[in-house]
Design a protein around this motif. Structure first.
Motif, PDB file in Angstrom:
ATOM      1  N   HIS A  78       0.840  -1.194   0.000  1.00 27.56           N
ATOM      2  CA  HIS A  78       0.000   0.000   0.000  1.00 27.56           C
ATOM      3  C   HIS A  78       0.875   1.245   0.000  1.00 27.56           C
ATOM      4  CE1 HIS A  78      -3.191   2.796   0.995  1.00 27.56           C
ATOM      5  NE2 HIS A  78      -4.081   1.795   0.850  1.00 27.56           N
ATOM      6  N   GLY A  79       0.479   2.230  -0.794  1.00 25.34           N
ATOM      7  CA  GLY A  79       1.270   3.445  -0.918  1.00 25.34           C
ATOM      8  C   GLY A  79       1.363   4.266   0.345  1.00 25.34           C
ATOM      9  N   SER A  80       0.497   3.996   1.334  1.00 21.91           N
ATOM     10  CA  SER A  80       0.513   4.792   2.566  1.00 21.91           C
ATOM     11  C   SER A  80       1.468   4.235   3.623  1.00 21.91           C
ATOM     12  CB  SER A  80      -0.898   4.846   3.152  1.00 21.91           C
ATOM     13  OG  SER A  80      -1.287   3.547   3.602  1.00 21.91           O
TER      14      SER A  80
ATOM     15  N   ASN B 133       7.979   1.506   3.261  1.00 25.98           N
ATOM     16  CA  ASN B 133       8.479   0.449   2.378  1.00 25.98           C
ATOM     17  C   ASN B 133       9.933   0.753   2.022  1.00 25.98           C
ATOM     18  OD1 ASN B 133       9.111  -1.235   0.113  1.00 25.98           O
ATOM     19  ND2 ASN B 133       6.935  -1.499  -0.308  1.00 25.98           N
TER      20      ASN B 133
ATOM     21  N   ASN C 147      11.518  -0.822  -2.282  1.00 27.97           N
ATOM     22  CA  ASN C 147      10.659  -0.250  -3.315  1.00 27.97           C
ATOM     23  C   ASN C 147      11.337  -0.392  -4.679  1.00 27.97           C
ATOM     24  OD1 ASN C 147       9.367   1.679  -5.092  1.00 27.97           O
ATOM     25  ND2 ASN C 147       8.421   2.579  -3.278  1.00 27.97           N
TER      26      ASN C 147
ATOM     27  N   GLY D  22       4.363   0.571 -12.109  1.00 23.94           N
ATOM     28  CA  GLY D  22       3.105   0.873 -11.432  1.00 23.94           C
ATOM     29  C   GLY D  22       1.881   0.884 -12.307  1.00 23.94           C
TER      30      GLY D  22
ATOM     31  N   LYS E  75      -1.281   2.113 -10.309  1.00 25.58           N
ATOM     32  CA  LYS E  75      -2.240   2.884  -9.523  1.00 25.58           C
ATOM     33  C   LYS E  75      -1.474   3.750  -8.531  1.00 25.58           C
ATOM     34  CE  LYS E  75      -6.789   2.193  -7.379  1.00 25.58           C
ATOM     35  NZ  LYS E  75      -6.674   3.147  -6.277  1.00 25.58           N
ATOM     36  N   SER E  76      -1.986   4.912  -8.271  1.00 25.79           N
ATOM     37  CA  SER E  76      -1.234   5.884  -7.480  1.00 25.79           C
ATOM     38  C   SER E  76      -0.996   5.450  -6.041  1.00 25.79           C
ATOM     39  CB  SER E  76      -1.954   7.241  -7.487  1.00 25.79           C
ATOM     40  OG  SER E  76      -3.276   7.106  -6.963  1.00 25.79           O
ATOM     41  N   ASN E  77      -1.829   4.582  -5.488  1.00 30.64           N
ATOM     42  CA  ASN E  77      -1.647   4.184  -4.085  1.00 30.64           C
ATOM     43  C   ASN E  77      -1.169   2.740  -3.931  1.00 30.64           C
ATOM     44  OD1 ASN E  77      -4.000   2.921  -4.842  1.00 30.64           O
ATOM     45  ND2 ASN E  77      -5.138   3.432  -2.965  1.00 30.64           N
ATOM     46  N   VAL E  78      -0.605   2.178  -5.016  1.00 26.98           N
ATOM     47  CA  VAL E  78      -0.060   0.820  -4.961  1.00 26.98           C
ATOM     48  C   VAL E  78       1.426   0.864  -5.295  1.00 26.98           C
ATOM     49  CG1 VAL E  78      -0.137  -1.499  -5.954  1.00 26.98           C
ATOM     50  CG2 VAL E  78      -2.272  -0.208  -5.622  1.00 26.98           C
ATOM     51  N   ILE E  79       2.251   0.386  -4.364  1.00 31.85           N
ATOM     52  CA  ILE E  79       3.676   0.252  -4.637  1.00 31.85           C
ATOM     53  C   ILE E  79       3.853  -1.017  -5.473  1.00 31.85           C
ATOM     54  CG2 ILE E  79       5.966  -0.066  -3.630  1.00 31.85           C
ATOM     55  CD1 ILE E  79       4.863   1.296  -1.087  1.00 31.85           C
TER      56      ILE E  79
END
Length: 440
Positions: free
Chosen positions: A218-220, A223, A226, A301, A303-307
């Motif tokens: 999750h991007g939040s 990590n 990366n 990538g 999606k903006s909130n998926v690493i």
């Protein structure tokens, strides 16, 4: 012999009058690689060769990806053959960027305009015009001339030169030498001295994809594994790295001769200082002082909130003759841990001798039409199909003879907007090519 201080005469324009028409016709056949296949251009060329009495063959490696090969028999049965090859494909062009339509084949202001005018349908047209005139007049060159008009050079030649060399090597039986593009053009030092650059060397090509893997998440969240960060760091290191200057024999000879002609001091320990004073010539030679590696593409990538778990980048690498292993080792070290390299397209470097009878024949043909001509060797920072034919044992040179007007920024014509070539240069080139082929 034509006078070097005057334009081509009407007689010469009549003798090679076909060259402009051939070039405009070929430009109008859009062969933008990879979206427009070469087959229509191949059929056009084959028709013109057949009209002259040759027996051209069309070879299709894939749907529409066609090349043409024909052999013009020489008068000396024991002589080795010479390969004259050009490519039929061009890079794409956006009409919105041009002052004329890139595929209209327009002739204005004494120039032929359009995509391929320089790279390299001009040579295709000159070759057709010269060979047809030879056959009309019952003249035969000293040695067999193999004519090859090839597909796919702009994308590495897999559908053209490489296909023919792999599947039909018999077409090139007896060929020991080859001429093709990006050489033979003039650079005027003064009205009494014009340098004609003969391409005798090419840097190797390494298109590479770097891969990095990491922990998806999750991007939040925190990590430290990366993949995007890892590949971005590798790209930054490679893109910022400056390889050391290495003077190959060809580049050293070029700088020595050109600097002498231009009255520029050349210190082999500081060649960049000399290159900085070469004006337009610096574009052709600047990148041949060292290996280069330029990042060109990034992918990661969804999606903006998926690493993402994976990230990749593409590097355009060019290495000096003899430097492939050293170059790739440096790339691997710069990429760092956790990043792997995949070769997308790896092609050899080449370096041919300058002091050969073939190059002497080039000079004699040039000086017969331009007494102020002097030939100099140079290394091409890009590549041509000569790399492929080197694998068949041929010594290759860049020789498309063109006497250019001093105001034309010739380097900007390759893959550039408003690509164009003077009609006078085409006429000059046809005369020189005729002399060369008859004597080679």
């Amino acid at each position: 012999m034509s006078d070097s201080a005057t334009p081509a005469t009407d007689e010469h324009e009549t003798e090679y009058g076909e060259v402009v028409g051939f070039l405009t016709d070929l430009i109008r056949i859009d062969t933008s690689n990879p979206v427009k296949p070469e087959r229509p251009a191949a059929e056009y060329v084959a028709e013109k060769l057949a009209e002259a009495g040759l027996e051209p063959r069309i070879f299709e490696s894939d749907q529409g990806r066609a090349s043409v090969v024909a052999r013009l028999e020489g008068s000396g049965s024991s002589a080795d053959a010479l390969l004259v090859h050009g490519h039929l494909d061009v890079v794409p062009a956006d009409p919105a960027d041009w002052s004329v339509h890139p595929f209209a084949g327009e002739v204005k202001d004494g120039l032929v305009w359009g995509r391929g005018a320089v790279d390299m349908k001009d040579m295709d047209a000159m070759t057709l015009a010269v060979v047809r005139r030879m056959l009309r007049e019952g003249r035969r060159p000293r040695r067999d001339i193999v004519l090859a008009f090839l597909a796919d050079e702009e994308a590495g030649g897999n559908y053209g030169a490489k296909f023919l060399a792999d599947k039909h090597p018999e077409l090139f039986e007896g060929c020991t030498e080859a001429i093709s593009e990006v050489g033979g053009y003039s650079y005027e030092i003064n009205p009494e001295l014009r340098l004609y650059l003969i391409e005798t060397a090419q840097k190797g090509l390494a298109w590479m994809r770097l891969h990095a893997r990491g922990q998806a998440g999750h991007g939040s969240m925190l990590n430290t594994d990366n993949a995007v960060t890892r590949v971005a760091q590798a790209v930054a290191r490679i893109g910022a790295h400056e390889f050391p200057v290495t003077l190959t024999p060809t580049v050293r000879d070029f700088l020595t001769e050109v600097c002498e002609a231009m009255g520029i001091e050349f210190d082999p320990k500081q060649p960049e200082a000399a290159v900085a004073q070469l004006g337009p010539l610096a574009r052709f030679i600047g990148a041949t002082l060292r290996h280069t590696a330029n990042p060109t593409m990034l992918e990661a990538g969804y999606k903006s909130n998926v690493i993402p778990e994976r990230a990749s980048a593409v590097i355009d690498g060019r290495f000096l003759p003899g430097g492939q292993d050293e170059f790739l080792a440096a790339i691997d070290e710069l990429a760092g841990p956790g990043v792997t390299r995949e070769n997308i397209h790896l092609d050899r470097s080449v370096e041919s001798p300058f002091g050969t009878p073939l190059v002497e024949t080039m000079l004699a043909a040039l000086q017969a039409e331009d007494p102020a001509a002097r030939t100099v060797p140079y290394c091409l920072s890009a590549g041509t199909d000569n790399k492929t034919f080197a694998s068949l044992g041929m010594t290759g040179y860049g020789f498309v003879p063109l006497r250019l007007t001093p105001d034309l920024d010739f380097a900007a014509m390759f893959h550039g907007v408003d690509e164009r070539v003077p009609v006078s240069a085409l006429d000059f080139g046809a005369r020189v090519l005729d002399r060369f082929l008859m004597a080679a």
